[in-house]
Write a protein that holds these residues in place. Sequence first.
Motif, short mmCIF file in Angstrom:
data_model
loop_
_atom_site.label_atom_id
_atom_site.label_comp_id
_atom_site.label_asym_id
_atom_site.label_seq_id
_atom_site.Cartn_x
_atom_site.Cartn_y
_atom_site.Cartn_z
N ASP A 101 -5.24 12.56 -14.81
CA ASP A 101 -5.37 13.96 -15.83
C ASP A 101 -4.01 13.54 -16.52
O ASP A 101 -3.04 13.20 -16.25
N PRO A 102 -4.62 13.62 -18.12
CA PRO A 102 -4.05 13.90 -18.85
C PRO A 102 -2.60 14.68 -19.34
O PRO A 102 -1.87 14.49 -19.60
N ASP A 103 -3.03 15.50 -18.09
CA ASP A 103 -1.95 16.78 -18.34
C ASP A 103 -0.51 16.19 -17.47
O ASP A 103 -0.03 17.61 -17.43
N ARG A 104 -0.94 15.55 -16.32
CA ARG A 104 0.09 14.83 -15.28
C ARG A 104 0.82 13.95 -15.52
O ARG A 104 0.30 12.99 -15.77
N PRO A 105 2.08 13.37 -16.08
CA PRO A 105 2.74 12.18 -15.93
C PRO A 105 2.70 11.48 -14.72
O PRO A 105 2.68 11.75 -14.05
N THR A 106 1.48 10.28 -14.78
CA THR A 106 1.57 9.12 -14.02
C THR A 106 1.91 7.62 -14.37
O THR A 106 1.96 7.44 -15.72
N GLY A 107 2.64 6.60 -13.43
CA GLY A 107 2.72 5.55 -14.42
C GLY A 107 2.14 3.96 -13.83
O GLY A 107 2.05 3.08 -13.73
N GLY A 108 0.42 4.63 -13.10
CA GLY A 108 -0.15 3.07 -12.43
C GLY A 108 -0.75 2.98 -13.42
O GLY A 108 -2.23 4.01 -13.69
N ILE A 109 -1.68 1.83 -14.07
CA ILE A 109 -2.20 0.89 -14.74
C ILE A 109 -2.44 0.65 -13.45
O ILE A 109 -2.82 -0.11 -12.69
N ARG A 110 -3.94 1.34 -14.19
CA ARG A 110 -4.55 0.98 -12.52
C ARG A 110 -6.31 -0.51 -12.96
O ARG A 110 -6.81 -0.72 -13.55
N GLU A 111 -6.49 -1.77 -12.17
CA GLU A 111 -7.34 -2.63 -12.06
C GLU A 111 -8.39 -2.34 -11.44
O GLU A 111 -7.92 -1.30 -10.20
N GLY A 141 4.50 0.54 -13.27
CA GLY A 141 3.52 -0.64 -12.83
C GLY A 141 1.89 -0.76 -12.66
O GLY A 141 1.42 -0.02 -12.77
N PHE A 142 1.58 -1.86 -12.61
CA PHE A 142 0.07 -1.85 -12.25
C PHE A 142 0.00 -1.82 -10.48
O PHE A 142 0.12 -1.45 -9.47
N SER A 143 -1.52 -1.79 -10.35
CA SER A 143 -2.05 -0.75 -8.87
C SER A 143 -3.65 -1.23 -8.84
O SER A 143 -3.90 -1.08 -10.29
N ALA A 144 -4.13 -0.66 -7.71
CA ALA A 144 -5.45 -0.72 -7.86
C ALA A 144 -6.04 0.33 -7.10
O ALA A 144 -5.29 0.38 -5.70
N PRO A 188 -4.70 6.83 -2.87
CA PRO A 188 -3.81 5.27 -1.90
C PRO A 188 -4.31 4.70 -3.00
O PRO A 188 -5.19 4.26 -3.15
N VAL A 189 -3.38 3.42 -3.09
CA VAL A 189 -3.32 2.21 -3.84
C VAL A 189 -3.05 1.18 -3.18
O VAL A 189 -1.85 1.09 -2.11
N GLU A 190 -3.46 -0.69 -3.45
CA GLU A 190 -2.71 -1.43 -3.72
C GLU A 190 -1.49 -2.22 -3.84
O GLU A 190 -2.43 -2.07 -5.54
N HIS A 191 -1.12 -3.19 -3.74
CA HIS A 191 -0.99 -4.65 -4.35
C HIS A 191 -0.04 -3.91 -6.17
O HIS A 191 -0.19 -3.40 -6.52
N VAL A 192 0.85 -2.84 -5.69
CA VAL A 192 1.53 -2.69 -6.07
C VAL A 192 3.10 -3.25 -7.09
O VAL A 192 3.73 -3.59 -6.05
N ARG A 221 1.19 -1.33 0.04
CA ARG A 221 0.20 0.01 0.15
C ARG A 221 0.98 1.41 0.56
O ARG A 221 1.48 1.59 1.07
N ILE A 222 0.55 2.44 -1.46
CA ILE A 222 1.13 3.61 -0.67
C ILE A 222 0.47 4.52 -1.34
O ILE A 222 -0.79 4.00 -1.91
N THR A 223 1.12 5.32 -1.49
CA THR A 223 0.09 6.02 -2.93
C THR A 223 0.18 6.72 -3.89
O THR A 223 1.74 6.98 -3.73
N GLY A 224 -0.07 6.74 -4.76
CA GLY A 224 0.53 6.80 -6.40
C GLY A 224 0.71 8.03 -6.60
O GLY A 224 0.58 9.33 -5.85
N SER A 225 0.99 7.90 -8.14
CA SER A 225 1.77 9.25 -8.27
C SER A 225 1.12 10.37 -9.09
O SER A 225 0.86 11.70 -8.69
N ASP A 226 -0.53 9.60 -8.82
CA ASP A 226 -1.63 10.86 -8.75
C ASP A 226 -2.02 11.21 -7.42
O ASP A 226 -3.25 12.07 -7.44
N GLY A 227 -1.38 10.73 -6.35
CA GLY A 227 -2.51 11.05 -5.19
C GLY A 227 -3.35 9.92 -4.75
O GLY A 227 -3.30 10.47 -3.54
#
Length: 184
Positions: free
Chosen positions: A152-162, A139-142, A123-127, A115-121
């Motif tokens: 947000d398309p104007d913010r670079p993020t790497g979380g592929i959400r499941e 990476g993948f996260s939920a 909270p995500v789990e199973h990263v 569990r962490i806070t994603g690059s988009d702010g």
Amino acid sequence: MASRSAGIVTGLTTAALVTIGVLAHQASDSVPAGLDRTHATTSPAPGAAKAPRDRRHPEALPAMSGQGERVVYSVDDDRVWLVGPGNRVRRTFEVTPSTVDPAPGAYTVTSRSNRITGSDGIPVEHVVRFTGAQGVAIGFSAAVDGSTAAPDPDRPTGGIRESRADGDAMWKFATIGRQVVVVP
């Protein structure tokens, strides 16, 4: 005699260069479409249509996605396959892509976080991380709240959400060192 020998050598050199040029031209004409292009590492413009490989069977494992136990991620189809022994698909599901796409290729899972806070702010789990691009880890996260809203398309993020259920399956399957194959 020496000038005649020099003329023969010059003629042979010219013939060899012409032959090499012809062969190089033929080889460049035989490159399959798309192999001579570079892959953009960002997602298409918001609202851009993405067509699955096979409209009748969108869940079919993409050809040329490797062999053995692995995670396969299709950037164009926004879909993941968890592939087990015997090249059998154990699970497939749709994902919400990040704003930064990984380049096609083979990677391995390099790190995981429960569990962490994603690059988009959010909270995500199973990263499950496997690469990085444009200064962000990919990476993948939920999302802990279960949301899969587009980032947000104007913010670079790497979380592929499941979804949370798919995130649980990914977490159990994609341990450190597991191969991740990214296809267009």
